[in-house]
Design a protein around this motif. Structure first.
Motif, short mmCIF file in Angstrom:
data_model
loop_
_atom_site.label_atom_id
_atom_site.label_comp_id
_atom_site.label_asym_id
_atom_site.label_seq_id
_atom_site.Cartn_x
_atom_site.Cartn_y
_atom_site.Cartn_z
N ALA A 128 0.82 -1.22 0.00
CA ALA A 128 0.00 0.00 0.00
C ALA A 128 0.85 1.27 0.00
O ALA A 128 0.34 2.37 0.20
CB ALA A 128 -0.93 -0.01 1.22
N ASN A 129 2.17 1.09 -0.18
CA ASN A 129 3.11 2.22 -0.24
C ASN A 129 3.13 3.03 1.06
O ASN A 129 3.20 4.25 1.06
CB ASN A 129 2.78 3.14 -1.42
CG ASN A 129 4.01 3.90 -1.90
OD1 ASN A 129 5.11 3.36 -1.96
ND2 ASN A 129 3.84 5.17 -2.24
N GLN A 130 3.08 2.31 2.19
CA GLN A 130 3.08 2.96 3.51
C GLN A 130 4.43 2.79 4.20
O GLN A 130 5.01 1.70 4.20
CB GLN A 130 1.99 2.34 4.40
CG GLN A 130 0.57 2.60 3.91
CD GLN A 130 -0.46 1.90 4.77
OE1 GLN A 130 -0.15 0.97 5.51
NE2 GLN A 130 -1.70 2.34 4.67
N ASN A 131 4.91 3.87 4.81
CA ASN A 131 6.06 3.77 5.70
C ASN A 131 5.59 3.10 6.99
O ASN A 131 4.43 3.25 7.40
CB ASN A 131 6.64 5.15 5.99
CG ASN A 131 7.18 5.82 4.74
OD1 ASN A 131 8.19 5.40 4.20
ND2 ASN A 131 6.50 6.84 4.26
N ILE A 132 6.50 2.39 7.66
CA ILE A 132 6.09 1.52 8.76
C ILE A 132 6.97 1.74 9.99
O ILE A 132 8.19 1.89 9.87
CB ILE A 132 6.18 0.04 8.35
CG1 ILE A 132 5.32 -0.22 7.11
CG2 ILE A 132 5.74 -0.88 9.49
CD1 ILE A 132 5.67 -1.53 6.41
N ILE A 133 6.34 1.71 11.17
CA ILE A 133 7.05 1.66 12.44
C ILE A 133 6.72 0.33 13.10
O ILE A 133 5.54 -0.03 13.25
CB ILE A 133 6.63 2.81 13.37
CG1 ILE A 133 7.22 4.13 12.89
CG2 ILE A 133 7.09 2.54 14.80
CD1 ILE A 133 6.68 5.34 13.62
N LEU A 134 7.75 -0.44 13.45
CA LEU A 134 7.57 -1.65 14.25
C LEU A 134 7.95 -1.30 15.68
O LEU A 134 9.08 -0.91 15.95
CB LEU A 134 8.46 -2.79 13.75
CG LEU A 134 8.30 -3.23 12.29
CD1 LEU A 134 9.22 -4.41 12.00
CD2 LEU A 134 6.86 -3.59 12.00
N ILE A 135 7.00 -1.43 16.58
CA ILE A 135 7.22 -0.97 17.94
C ILE A 135 6.96 -2.11 18.91
O ILE A 135 6.05 -2.91 18.73
CB ILE A 135 6.33 0.26 18.25
CG1 ILE A 135 6.74 0.94 19.53
CG2 ILE A 135 4.87 -0.09 18.25
CD1 ILE A 135 6.14 2.31 19.70
N GLY A 136 7.77 -2.20 19.96
CA GLY A 136 7.60 -3.26 20.94
C GLY A 136 8.80 -3.32 21.87
O GLY A 136 9.81 -2.65 21.64
N PRO A 137 8.71 -4.14 22.92
CA PRO A 137 9.80 -4.22 23.89
C PRO A 137 11.04 -4.88 23.31
O PRO A 137 11.00 -5.50 22.24
CB PRO A 137 9.20 -5.09 25.01
CG PRO A 137 8.18 -5.92 24.32
CD PRO A 137 7.60 -5.05 23.26
N ARG A 138 12.14 -4.74 24.02
CA ARG A 138 13.36 -5.44 23.62
C ARG A 138 13.10 -6.94 23.61
O ARG A 138 12.33 -7.46 24.40
CB ARG A 138 14.50 -5.14 24.61
CG ARG A 138 15.06 -3.73 24.47
CD ARG A 138 16.21 -3.53 25.44
NE ARG A 138 16.69 -2.16 25.42
CZ ARG A 138 17.63 -1.70 24.59
NH1 ARG A 138 18.17 -2.52 23.70
NH2 ARG A 138 18.01 -0.44 24.63
N ARG A 139 13.76 -7.62 22.68
CA ARG A 139 13.75 -9.09 22.60
C ARG A 139 12.41 -9.65 22.12
O ARG A 139 12.20 -10.86 22.20
CB ARG A 139 14.15 -9.71 23.95
CG ARG A 139 15.53 -9.29 24.41
CD ARG A 139 15.82 -9.67 25.84
NE ARG A 139 15.80 -11.11 26.05
CZ ARG A 139 16.78 -11.95 25.72
NH1 ARG A 139 17.84 -11.48 25.11
NH2 ARG A 139 16.68 -13.23 25.98
N VAL A 140 11.52 -8.79 21.62
CA VAL A 140 10.23 -9.29 21.14
C VAL A 140 10.33 -9.80 19.70
O VAL A 140 9.43 -10.47 19.22
CB VAL A 140 9.14 -8.20 21.26
CG1 VAL A 140 9.21 -7.21 20.12
CG2 VAL A 140 7.74 -8.82 21.35
N GLY A 141 11.44 -9.47 19.01
CA GLY A 141 11.64 -10.02 17.68
C GLY A 141 11.53 -9.04 16.54
O GLY A 141 11.33 -9.43 15.39
N LYS A 142 11.72 -7.74 16.80
CA LYS A 142 11.62 -6.74 15.73
C LYS A 142 12.76 -6.91 14.72
O LYS A 142 12.54 -6.84 13.50
CB LYS A 142 11.64 -5.33 16.32
CG LYS A 142 10.49 -5.06 17.29
CD LYS A 142 10.53 -3.66 17.85
CE LYS A 142 11.78 -3.37 18.66
NZ LYS A 142 11.92 -4.23 19.88
N THR A 143 13.96 -7.15 15.22
CA THR A 143 15.10 -7.35 14.32
C THR A 143 14.91 -8.62 13.50
O THR A 143 15.23 -8.66 12.30
CB THR A 143 16.42 -7.42 15.13
OG1 THR A 143 16.59 -6.19 15.83
CG2 THR A 143 17.60 -7.65 14.21
#
Length: 498
Positions: free
Chosen positions: A33-48
Motif C-alpha cells: 500500500a506504499n506505507q512507511n512503517i514503524i515496528l514498535i515493541g519491547p526489547r527481545r520481542v523479535g523486531k530485528t
C-alpha cells in the motif's frame, strides 16, 4: 560484552521466523500500500528478526533494500544519513582516455565504458557529454574531485589532457582503476609507458590488461562490482563523523530524487538509539534528535513515490515527541506470543517434542518473549531429556550465565532513580498501581512519572487485562529476583515445577 552475544544470538536471520506469519503479512500489506512503517515493541520481542525476514523475503522484489542498525553508532545522526547516502547514491566514475564519441584509438572503449557503467547503475562522467564551458579544465577538476572512482583507459598514444586528469585524481585521492590495451609495451609512447610503470608500482591502484572490447567490458563489470562495497564504505567513513548531519541528509535525499525510476526500501533498526549521546561515559539526550525527526518527515513526504522506510524501536520515541513527526507511518505493534502459540513455537524449534503440561511449565518460567524462548532453547542439551529436574538446571544456568547481561540489556539507559525503583518493585510483581503505591509509599506524582518511564518510554513493564503490572520478560523478572531475593527465586521455580 555478553549483551552483544545475547542480541546476536536472538536476532534470527531466517526467511520465515516461527510464530510471526501474521505480523509479516501485515508488514508486506503495508509495503504494497506504499506505507512507511514503524515496528514498535519491547526489547527481545523479535523486531530485528522481522526485519531480517522482510529483507530475505523481498530480496528479489522491485525494491533495492538498504539496512542500517542505529545500535552501531548510538546518538550519531550523521552516521545514519552517511550510510544511507553511501549505499543508495549511484557511484560517480570519471572516465579518462583519448578518443571521443567512438572515434580515435580508444573511442570505442570510452563509449562502451559509459554505456556499461550506466547499465550497471553507476553515474559515468564523460566530458563530451557535458555542456561546453569557458574553462573545461576547471570542469574536469571539479568533477574528478567529486567522483567516487577514476577509470583510466590507456593504449599506445599519449595525451597531455589525460595525464592532467590522472594528476587531479591522485591529488584528490580518488581511487584509480586502469584498463591497459594490449600487452606490448614497446609500441607505446614513452610517456604512456612511464604512467603505466607508476601504476604497476602503486599497490593502491588496480590495473588490468585487455586485448578485445569484449574482454574490456567483462573485466570492467567484474572489477567495478567487486570494488563497489569497498567504495561505499569509503563514502560512509568520509561522512559518518561530520557534525553537519543535515548537509549529509540533504545529499542523501537529493540522490533519491535523481533516481525516480528506482524503488528503495530502508530498514532502520533501533531508531531510538539516535536519541542518546555518550559523553564522558554518561548517556545524555541528543538535542538534535527532535529536529531530525521533523526533518526526516518533511523529506520522506517529498520522495514517497520511490522510497519506503521501516523503522523499529524498543523505546517509544514515536510517542515521546509530537505525534505529527510520525503520522505518515503505519504503526505495527509487535507483541510477545500468546501462550498456546509460544508452546507451538517451542515444539517447532526444539529437536524433541514436549507435551502441553511440560510446555506450560516452560512458558510459566521463561515467558513468551521470542528471544527468551530462543535463549532457553539454546541452553537445552540436544541429547538430554527435558523433564522437571533438567528444566530447573537449565533455568538456574540461565540465571548464572545470562542474568546480569539481561539486566544490562533492559536497564542500560535508565537513570539511577528509575533503576532503583524497578529493582525494588519487580520482586513484588504482578501488582496493581494501588498495591505498588501502598507497598512502597511513593509520592503520587513521582510514582506516576516512574511508571510512565518503565511502561511507555522503555517497555519494561506492561499493564495486563487484570489491571496488574508484569515485566515483559519473565527471564528479566527471575534474574532480578535471583539477584535480590534468591530464596524467593527458589520458591517460585519449585512451585511451578510441583
Amino acid at each position: 560484552m555478553k549483551e552483544k552475544i545475547i542480541k546476536n544470538l536472538m536476532a534470527l536471520s531466517v526467511k520465515n521466523p516461527p510464530g510471526r506469519k501474521e505480523e509479516i503479512n501485515k508488514i508486506k500489506e503495508a509495503i504494497s500500500a506504499n506505507q512507511n512503517i514503524i515496528l514498535i515493541g519491547p526489547r527481545r520481542v523479535g523486531k530485528t528478526t522481522l526485519l531480517n525476514a522482510i529483507e530475505k523475503q523481498m530480496e528479489n522484489s522491485k525494491y533495492r533494500i538498504v539496512r542500517y542498525d542505529c545500535m552501531g553508532y548510538k546518538g550519531n545522526i550523521s552516521a545514519l544519513f552517511a550510510y544511507l547516502l553511501a549505499y543508495t547514491k549511484p557511484l560517480k566514475i570519471f572516465v579518462s582516455s583519448i578518443g571521443k564519441r567512438g572515434k580515435g584509438e580508444l573511442g570505442k572503449e570510452r563509449e562502451s565504458a559509459g554505456s556499461m557503467l550506466n547499465k550497471l547503475g553507476y553515474n559515468p562522467f564523460l566530458i563530451e557529454n557535458f555542456p561546453d564551458s569557458d574553462d573545461p579544465e576547471k570542469v574536469e577538476e571539479d568533477n574528478i574531485k567529486d567522483s567516487d572512482a577514476f577509470l583510466l583507459i590507456l593504449g599506445n598514444e599519449y595525451s597531455k589532457e589525460v595525464e592532467q586528469e590522472f594528476g587531479f585524481a591522485k591529488f584528490y585521492e580518488v581511487p584509480v582503476f586502469c584498463m591497459i590495451k594490449g600487452k606490448c609495451d614497446e609500441e607505446r609512447d614513452n610517456k604512456v609507458s612511464k604512467i603505466i610503470d607508476g601504476i604497476r608500482k602503486n599497490k593502491e591502484m588496480i590495473y588490468h590488461n585487455y586485448e578485445s572490447i569484449e574482454e574490456f567490458e567483462e573485466v570492467i563489470e567484474k572489477t567495478i562490482n567487486k570494488k563497489d562495497k569497498e567504495q561505499r564504505e569509503e563514502i560512509f567513513k568520509k561522512y559518518k563523523n561530520n557534525e553537519e548531519w543535515i548537509e549529509i541528509s540533504e545529499k542523501f535525499f537529493e540522490s533519491l530524487k535523481t533516481q525516480k525510476e528506482k524503488r528503495f526500501l530502508f530498514l532502520i533498526d533501533e531508531f531510538g538509539e539516535l536519541r542518546k549521546k555518550d559523553q564522558d561515559n554518561k548517556v545524555t539526550v541528543n538535542k538534535n534528535f527532535e529536529y531530525m525527526c521533523a526533518h526526516l518527515k518533511a523529506q520522506i513526504e517529498k520522495i514517497k513515490n520511490n522510497a519506503l522506510f521501516i523503522i523499529t524501536g524498543s523505546e517509544n520515541v514515536f510517542t515521546l515527541y509530537p505525534q505529527k513527526y510520525f503520522e505518515i507511518f503505519s504503526k505495527i505493534t509487535i507483541k510477545p506470543f500468546e501462550r498456546d502459540l509460544a508452546i507451538s513455537v517451542l515444539n517447532e524449534i526444539l529437536t524433541k517434542k514436549i507435551d502441553n503440561e511440560l510446555g506450560g511449565k516452560i512458558i510459566e518460567i521463561v515467558g513468551t518473549l521470542p528471544a527468551d524462548l530462543q535463549l532457553f532453547v539454546s541452553k537445552v542439551n540436544k541429547n538430554a531429556k527435558i523433564d522437571k529436574s533438567n528444566l530447573y538446571k537449565i533455568v538456574k544456568g540461565l540465571m548464572t550465565d545470562e542474568g546480569f547481561s539481561m539486566q544490562e540489556l533492559f536497564f542500560e539507559h535508565l537513570d539511577k532513580d528509575t533503576l532503583k525503583f524497578l529493582e525494588r518493585i519487580i520482586p513484588f510483581l504482578p501488582a496493581s498501581i494501588d498495591e505498588i503505591k501502598t507497598s512502597f509509599n511513593e509520592q503520587k506524582e513521582n510514582l506516576d512519572e516512574l511508571m510512565k518511564k518503565v511502561t511507555e518510554y522503555y517497555f519494561i513493564l506492561e499493564k495486563r487485562d487484570d489491571n496488574k503490572y508484569y515485566p515483559y520478560s519473565n527471564l528479566l523478572y527471575l534474574s532480578v529476583i535471583n539477584k535480590n531475593a534468591p530464596a524467593k527465586f527458589e520458591e517460585i521455580i519449585n512451585n511451578i515445577l510441583k
